[in-house]
Design an enzyme around this catalytic site. Structure first.
Site, PDB file in Angstrom:
ATOM      1  N   HIS A 178       5.145   6.517  -1.489  1.00 31.52           N
ATOM      2  CA  HIS A 178       5.925   5.313  -1.764  1.00 31.52           C
ATOM      3  C   HIS A 178       5.168   4.074  -1.324  1.00 31.52           C
ATOM      4  CE1 HIS A 178       6.430   5.879   2.509  1.00 31.52           C
ATOM      5  NE2 HIS A 178       6.685   4.573   2.568  1.00 31.52           N
TER       6      HIS A 178
ATOM      7  N   THR B 102       6.228   0.565   0.642  1.00 27.95           N
ATOM      8  CA  THR B 102       7.285  -0.205   1.309  1.00 27.95           C
ATOM      9  C   THR B 102       7.256  -1.635   0.784  1.00 27.95           C
ATOM     10  OG1 THR B 102       7.151   1.122   3.319  1.00 27.95           O
ATOM     11  CG2 THR B 102       8.124  -1.066   3.537  1.00 27.95           C
TER      12      THR B 102
ATOM     13  N   HIS C 124       0.839  -1.204   0.000  1.00 26.92           N
ATOM     14  CA  HIS C 124       0.000   0.000   0.000  1.00 26.92           C
ATOM     15  C   HIS C 124       0.868   1.246   0.000  1.00 26.92           C
ATOM     16  CE1 HIS C 124       1.113  -0.632   4.201  1.00 26.92           C
ATOM     17  NE2 HIS C 124       1.113   0.701   4.259  1.00 26.92           N
TER      18      HIS C 124
ATOM     19  N   THR D 286       0.797   4.648   1.949  1.00 30.38           N
ATOM     20  CA  THR D 286       0.168   5.380   3.057  1.00 30.38           C
ATOM     21  C   THR D 286      -0.018   6.852   2.677  1.00 30.38           C
ATOM     22  OG1 THR D 286       1.341   3.951   4.628  1.00 30.38           O
ATOM     23  CG2 THR D 286       0.393   5.971   5.516  1.00 30.38           C
TER      24      THR D 286
HETATM   25  P1  A2P Z   1       5.081   3.052   5.241  1.00 32.55           P
HETATM   26  O1  A2P Z   1       3.941   3.866   4.775  1.00 32.55           O
HETATM   27  O2  A2P Z   1       6.393   3.630   4.915  1.00 32.55           O
HETATM   28  O3  A2P Z   1       5.012   1.636   4.748  1.00 32.55           O
HETATM   29  P2  A2P Z   1       3.288   0.125  11.419  1.00 32.55           P
HETATM   30  O4  A2P Z   1       3.064  -1.280  10.951  1.00 32.55           O
HETATM   31  O5  A2P Z   1       4.725   0.423  11.741  1.00 32.55           O
HETATM   32  O6  A2P Z   1       2.345   0.545  12.485  1.00 32.55           O
HETATM   33  O7  A2P Z   1       2.957   1.038  10.174  1.00 32.55           O
HETATM   34  C1  A2P Z   1       1.775   0.909   9.452  1.00 32.55           C
HETATM   35  C2  A2P Z   1       1.895   1.735   8.198  1.00 32.55           C
HETATM   36  O8  A2P Z   1       1.911   3.127   8.508  1.00 32.55           O
HETATM   37  C3  A2P Z   1       3.145   1.470   7.403  1.00 32.55           C
HETATM   38  O9  A2P Z   1       2.759   1.431   6.060  1.00 32.55           O
HETATM   39  C4  A2P Z   1       4.073   2.603   7.752  1.00 32.55           C
HETATM   40  O10 A2P Z   1       5.067   3.000   6.860  1.00 32.55           O
HETATM   41  C5  A2P Z   1       3.118   3.716   8.066  1.00 32.55           C
HETATM   42  N1  A2P Z   1       3.660   4.540   9.151  1.00 32.55           N
HETATM   43  C6  A2P Z   1       4.031   4.115  10.371  1.00 32.55           C
HETATM   44  N2  A2P Z   1       4.416   5.150  11.141  1.00 32.55           N
HETATM   45  C7  A2P Z   1       4.321   6.261  10.375  1.00 32.55           C
HETATM   46  C8  A2P Z   1       4.604   7.648  10.584  1.00 32.55           C
HETATM   47  N3  A2P Z   1       5.049   8.114  11.741  1.00 32.55           N
HETATM   48  N4  A2P Z   1       4.395   8.495   9.549  1.00 32.55           N
HETATM   49  C9  A2P Z   1       3.941   8.049   8.387  1.00 32.55           C
HETATM   50  N5  A2P Z   1       3.658   6.767   8.116  1.00 32.55           N
HETATM   51  C10 A2P Z   1       3.851   5.874   9.094  1.00 32.55           C
END
Ligand code: A2P
Length: 217
Positions: free
Chosen positions: A148, A150, A69, A71
């Site tokens: 992006h 991940t 996904h 975000t």
């Molecule tokens: P990303 O969007 O880079 O993949 P987690 O599993 O760590 O709780 O994170 C859930 C999702 O939210 C992941 O997709 C993660 O990164 C994104 N995410 C986590 N923390 C943040 C943050 N502080 N700011 C923006 N996106 C975040």
């Protein structure tokens, strides 16, 4: 109460359909496999291992996590600043559950993360929040720069790092660092930005259908 706490999701974003997830994962795996074998990569192996002689299997080095996904807003169930305002935004409500076409324009690898850069359209940018991280540099990056997917994280690295790694590369570019052109690969041109930062600019962007929705976990 607990229900109130659950009223906002962990995050909002575009979720790739399962069939295209496999395709994107395969493309990313192929890239890692090829990168691994390049002399230029081996030359800079210590970025990844800390030691020059050691070998690294990039496919093992990165762990995939969950559904692919992009975000838009990390809400942390309402604990993140701006989460409530984002969830109540009329554009967010209007497009919730709608299908979009995302354009993946580059793949990048660092010792911490591997990800795909998403180039947002004007319409998609309406769903992109103000991002302090994009505005943090001496001259801020264009809105949506952090967008992006991940694709994998090294051990003990959280997915939030992927967007920060992308911003780091884009900041270097904006500061006029062209990076070291490495070679033309089948998928596109590979550039090295030092400290284990590799960028593959795709010749043909990968277009993938994605649904704008949210994730509660
Ligand atoms: P990303 O969007 O880079 O993949 P987690 O599993 O760590 O709780 O994170 C859930 C999702 O939210 C992941 O997709 C993660 O990164 C994104 N995410 C986590 N923390 C943040 C943050 N502080 N700011 C923006 N996106 C975040």
């Amino acid at each position: 109460g607990p229900l109130e706490e659950m009223s906002l999701p962990l995050f909002f974003g575009w979720f790739l359909l399962p069939s295209v997830q496999d395709k994107v994962r395969c493309t990313s795996m192929d890239f890692l496999k090829t990168l691994d074998t390049l002399e230029a990569f081996k030359k800079h192996l210590s970025d990844f291992t800390g030691k020059a002689e050691k070998e690294v299997d990039l496919e093992q080095y990165f762990q995939a996590k969950g559904t692919l996904h992009c975000t838009t807003e990390f809400c942390d169930y309402g604990k993140a600043p701006g989460a409530k305002e984002y969830a109540q935004n009329t554009t967010v409500k209007e497009f919730y559950g709608s299908a979009f076409e995302l354009s993946l324009s580059a793949l990048f690898v660092t010792p911490r993360t591997v990800g795909a850069r998403v180039s947002l359209t004007e319409e998609q940018l309406l769903l992109w929040p103000a991002d302090p991280k994009e505005e943090a540099g001496s001259t801020s990056l264009p809105r949506g720069s952090r967008a992006h997917i991940t694709l994998g994280c090294a051990e003990h690295v959280e997915p939030v790092q992927t967007g920060l790694d992308l911003l780091e590369i884009l900041t270097l570019q904006q500061e006029g660092q062209q990076g070291e052109p490495i070679e033309e690969m089948e998928l596109g041109s590979l550039t090295y930005y030092g400290e284990g930062r590799w960028l593959l600019t795709l010749r043909e962007p990968i277009c993938t259908p994605a649904c704008f929705s949210s994730f509660y976990g």
